[in-house]
Design an enzyme around this catalytic site. Structure first.
Site, mmCIF file in Angstrom:
data_model
loop_
_atom_site.group_PDB
_atom_site.id
_atom_site.type_symbol
_atom_site.label_atom_id
_atom_site.label_comp_id
_atom_site.label_asym_id
_atom_site.label_seq_id
_atom_site.Cartn_x
_atom_site.Cartn_y
_atom_site.Cartn_z
ATOM 1 N N GLN A 25 -7.598 -7.653 -33.714
ATOM 2 C CA GLN A 25 -7.694 -7.335 -35.150
ATOM 3 C C GLN A 25 -7.682 -8.605 -35.998
ATOM 4 O O GLN A 25 -8.424 -8.723 -36.971
ATOM 5 C CB GLN A 25 -6.521 -6.416 -35.532
ATOM 6 C CG GLN A 25 -6.646 -5.780 -36.894
ATOM 7 C CD GLN A 25 -7.715 -4.693 -36.923
ATOM 8 O OE1 GLN A 25 -8.140 -4.195 -35.887
ATOM 9 N NE2 GLN A 25 -8.186 -4.352 -38.108
ATOM 10 N N ALA B 158 0.823 -1.207 0.000
ATOM 11 C CA ALA B 158 0.000 0.000 0.000
ATOM 12 C C ALA B 158 0.856 1.256 0.000
ATOM 13 O O ALA B 158 1.246 1.762 1.062
ATOM 14 C CB ALA B 158 -0.939 -0.026 1.204
ATOM 15 N N GLU C 152 2.263 -0.262 -10.765
ATOM 16 C CA GLU C 152 3.681 -0.414 -10.368
ATOM 17 C C GLU C 152 4.575 0.586 -11.099
ATOM 18 O O GLU C 152 5.703 0.287 -11.469
ATOM 19 C CB GLU C 152 4.140 -1.863 -10.534
ATOM 20 C CG GLU C 152 3.345 -2.757 -9.591
ATOM 21 C CD GLU C 152 4.042 -4.000 -9.128
ATOM 22 O OE1 GLU C 152 5.281 -4.038 -9.160
ATOM 23 O OE2 GLU C 152 3.322 -4.919 -8.697
HETATM 24 C C1 FAD Z 1 -5.986 -1.705 -10.837
HETATM 25 C C2 FAD Z 1 -4.947 -0.962 -10.068
HETATM 26 C C3 FAD Z 1 -4.202 -1.633 -9.108
HETATM 27 C C4 FAD Z 1 -3.229 -0.942 -8.363
HETATM 28 N N1 FAD Z 1 -2.557 -1.596 -7.367
HETATM 29 C C5 FAD Z 1 -1.758 -0.874 -6.533
HETATM 30 C C6 FAD Z 1 -1.183 -1.487 -5.370
HETATM 31 O O1 FAD Z 1 -1.383 -2.675 -5.113
HETATM 32 N N2 FAD Z 1 -0.439 -0.715 -4.540
HETATM 33 C C7 FAD Z 1 -0.212 0.601 -4.781
HETATM 34 O O2 FAD Z 1 0.464 1.239 -3.996
HETATM 35 N N3 FAD Z 1 -0.738 1.207 -5.892
HETATM 36 C C8 FAD Z 1 -1.501 0.510 -6.757
HETATM 37 N N4 FAD Z 1 -2.065 1.107 -7.854
HETATM 38 C C9 FAD Z 1 -1.791 2.519 -8.105
HETATM 39 C C10 FAD Z 1 -0.932 2.736 -9.344
HETATM 40 O O3 FAD Z 1 0.379 2.316 -9.077
HETATM 41 C C11 FAD Z 1 -1.031 4.222 -9.717
HETATM 42 O O4 FAD Z 1 -2.345 4.426 -10.242
HETATM 43 C C12 FAD Z 1 0.020 4.635 -10.723
HETATM 44 O O5 FAD Z 1 1.281 4.603 -10.144
HETATM 45 C C13 FAD Z 1 -0.243 6.034 -11.298
HETATM 46 O O6 FAD Z 1 -0.553 6.947 -10.295
HETATM 47 P P1 FAD Z 1 -1.838 7.898 -10.478
HETATM 48 O O7 FAD Z 1 -2.984 7.014 -10.800
HETATM 49 O O8 FAD Z 1 -1.929 8.774 -9.285
HETATM 50 O O9 FAD Z 1 -1.524 8.754 -11.762
HETATM 51 P P2 FAD Z 1 -0.702 10.137 -11.789
HETATM 52 O O10 FAD Z 1 0.542 10.012 -11.017
HETATM 53 O O11 FAD Z 1 -1.645 11.238 -11.440
HETATM 54 O O12 FAD Z 1 -0.342 10.209 -13.332
HETATM 55 C C14 FAD Z 1 -1.302 10.616 -14.327
HETATM 56 C C15 FAD Z 1 -0.596 10.608 -15.685
HETATM 57 O O13 FAD Z 1 0.496 11.521 -15.678
HETATM 58 C C16 FAD Z 1 1.709 10.851 -16.014
HETATM 59 N N5 FAD Z 1 2.799 11.427 -15.233
HETATM 60 C C17 FAD Z 1 2.809 11.678 -13.905
HETATM 61 N N6 FAD Z 1 3.977 12.235 -13.556
HETATM 62 C C18 FAD Z 1 4.727 12.305 -14.671
HETATM 63 C C19 FAD Z 1 6.043 12.770 -14.969
HETATM 64 N N7 FAD Z 1 6.852 13.249 -14.017
HETATM 65 N N8 FAD Z 1 6.470 12.714 -16.249
HETATM 66 C C20 FAD Z 1 5.674 12.206 -17.237
HETATM 67 N N9 FAD Z 1 4.432 11.745 -17.012
HETATM 68 C C21 FAD Z 1 3.966 11.788 -15.747
HETATM 69 C C22 FAD Z 1 1.465 9.392 -15.666
HETATM 70 O O14 FAD Z 1 2.311 8.525 -16.402
HETATM 71 C C23 FAD Z 1 -0.002 9.249 -16.040
HETATM 72 O O15 FAD Z 1 -0.111 9.018 -17.428
HETATM 73 C C24 FAD Z 1 -3.000 0.430 -8.625
HETATM 74 C C25 FAD Z 1 -3.756 1.085 -9.610
HETATM 75 C C26 FAD Z 1 -4.723 0.415 -10.307
HETATM 76 C C27 FAD Z 1 -5.547 1.165 -11.318
#
Ligand code: FAD
Length: 383
Positions: free
Chosen positions: A339, A124, A366
């Site tokens: 496709q 987490a 991840e």
């Molecule tokens: C089904 C699912 C399972 C998950 N399981 C876990 C889990 O078990 N444990 C856990 O801790 N988390 C988990 N997550 C969380 C997941 O790791 C995050 O959703 C992910 O790391 C992206 O974070 P965010 O959603 O806040 O997106 P954001 O960080 O808000 O990013 C939004 C977009 O901006 C881009 N972006 C952000 N910063 C930059 C940058 N500096 N340069 C270029 N692009 C950037 C990202 O690539 C993305 O396209 C899970 C998520 C999902 C959907």
């Protein structure tokens, strides 16, 4: 037979996992997706066949089968069901903190139950306001006598509600960034710990993804992993070793989709011949198979690197490359497989639309693939 980097014993384990995947998990995959219910029967199958034990040392009740072997198992299962492949990958993700930084007492208490699969684990780190920028987390932990008291919340946590053991990250120094983060083992039945909403999702529907809440949640100070302030470094060391698991899930999806599309293309006829004989379709299948082979080469190399005891920048770079490449391959190849099937690829009677939906998450969790590229570029500058 082409060169296979696996030993005879590893090939035997792969065969066992392949058989379980084909005979026991494949027939369940569509139903798991449709019902969006966590597949406890698959967990039971893993328990009965000792699959959780692959990723644990003998000392802690496992079989010490190597990181490479674990990746191969995740790949084989994900060929038929990505939700089921993820169950193995997340058992490793959620256990790594204890393996890497847990005291002997924590290892003795938790690892044997995780190795048998009696308990499931979760990791987490993410919060509603901090995903990619995990150091911006708001959850806090304060020391109080022999305990730490946690307050805050987590979002998007895989295995929420089904795990017994949660490795949780929180700030012991709220005003600091990376250096203020610490890691704790929190058991599901700890007072003040609750699981919130489980998210409906596009894919991997049988896996739970949910919120966690900490409300004056008191954990023994002995549940601290490493020292105060070492949580961020630990979180990243864990990801170095767990990202290949997601790569294996992606590769499994890509190879499973390629196998399915090839079989379909052999028998579906248009213009008087099997579509595989149309060069545009054959070429597409050739590209799909080539991408899978390249991804497998990188994945196996990464597994071997982990097994060699590598740590630090070299592992960080190869692990990020492996996650990036294998999961981009998963998305591209599953899309092409849809496709190849034409209209049949798009309907639920066939598994490919599910595989394409399942593939998308591998590019996001991840660490998104944008973040993997940033990590790789940073490590290249260090070289
Ligand atoms: C089904 C699912 C399972 C998950 N399981 C876990 C889990 O078990 N444990 C856990 O801790 N988390 C988990 N997550 C969380 C997941 O790791 C995050 O959703 C992910 O790391 C992206 O974070 P965010 O959603 O806040 O997106 P954001 O960080 O808000 O990013 C939004 C977009 O901006 C881009 N972006 C952000 N910063 C930059 C940058 N500096 N340069 C270029 N692009 C950037 C990202 O690539 C993305 O396209 C899970 C998520 C999902 C959907």
């Amino acid at each position: 037979m082409p060169h296979d980097p696996l030993t005879a014993e590893q090939r035997e384990i792969r065969e066992l996992v392949r058989t379980l995947a084909r005979e026991r998990i494949a027939p369940r995959a569509a139903e798991i997706d449709k019902s969006a219910e966590f597949p406890w029967d698959v967990v039971e199958l893993y328990r009965e066949n000792g699959l959780f034990g692959l990723m644990f040392d003998e000392e802690h009740g496992g079989v010490g089968a190597s990181a490479l072997m674990t990746l191969v198992a995740i790949e084989e299962i994900s060929k038929v069901c990505a939700t089921s492949g993820l169950i193995l990958a997340v058992q490793e993700l959620g256990s790594l903190g204890i393996k890497l930084a847990g005291s002997d007492e924590l290892k003795r208490r938790f690892l044997p139950k995780l190795a048998s699969g009696e308990w499931l684990a979760a990791y987490a780190l993410s919060e509603a306001g901090s995903g990619s920028d995990s150091a911006a987390m708001a959850s806090a932990a304060r020391r109080d006598g022999d305990d730490y008291v946690l307050n805050g919340s987590k979002r998007f946590i895989t295995n929420a509600g089904v795990a017994h053991v949660y490795v949780c990250f929180a700030k012991t120094e709220p005003d600091a960034a990376h250096d203020g983060i610490s890691a704790f083992v929190v058991e599901a039945d700890t007072p003040g710990f609750t699981v919130g909403r489980i998210e409906p999702k596009m894919g991997i529907k049988g896996s739970t993804t949910g919120e966690l809440f900490f409300d004056e949640c008191r954990v023994p100070a002995a549940n601290l992993l490493g020292e105060e302030g070492e949580g961020f470094t630990l979180a990243m060391r864990i990801l170095d070793r767990s990202r290949p698991g997601i790569a294996a899930q992606g590769l499994g999806l890509a190879s499973g989709a390629t196998e399915y599309a090839l079989e379909y293309a052999r028998t579906r006829e248009t213009f008087g011949e099997p579509i595989v004989r149309h060069q545009l379709v054959g070429g597409m299948l050739a590209d799909m198979a080539t991408r899978c082979e390249a991804a497998r080469g990188l994945l196996y190399r990464c597994g071997a690197l982990i097994d060699s005891g590598a740590d630090g920048p070299e592992l960080t770079k190869i692990s990020a490359m492996t996650k990036l490449f294998c999961t981009d391959v998963a998305m591209a190849v599953t899309t092409d497989a849809v496709q190849v099937l034409g209209g049949y690829g798009y309907i639920q009677e066939y598994p490919l639309e599910r595989m394409m939906r399942d593939a998308k998450i591998t590019q996001i969790y991840e660490g998104t693939n944008q973040i993997q590229r940033l990590v790789i570029a940073r490590e290249m500058l260090r070289d």
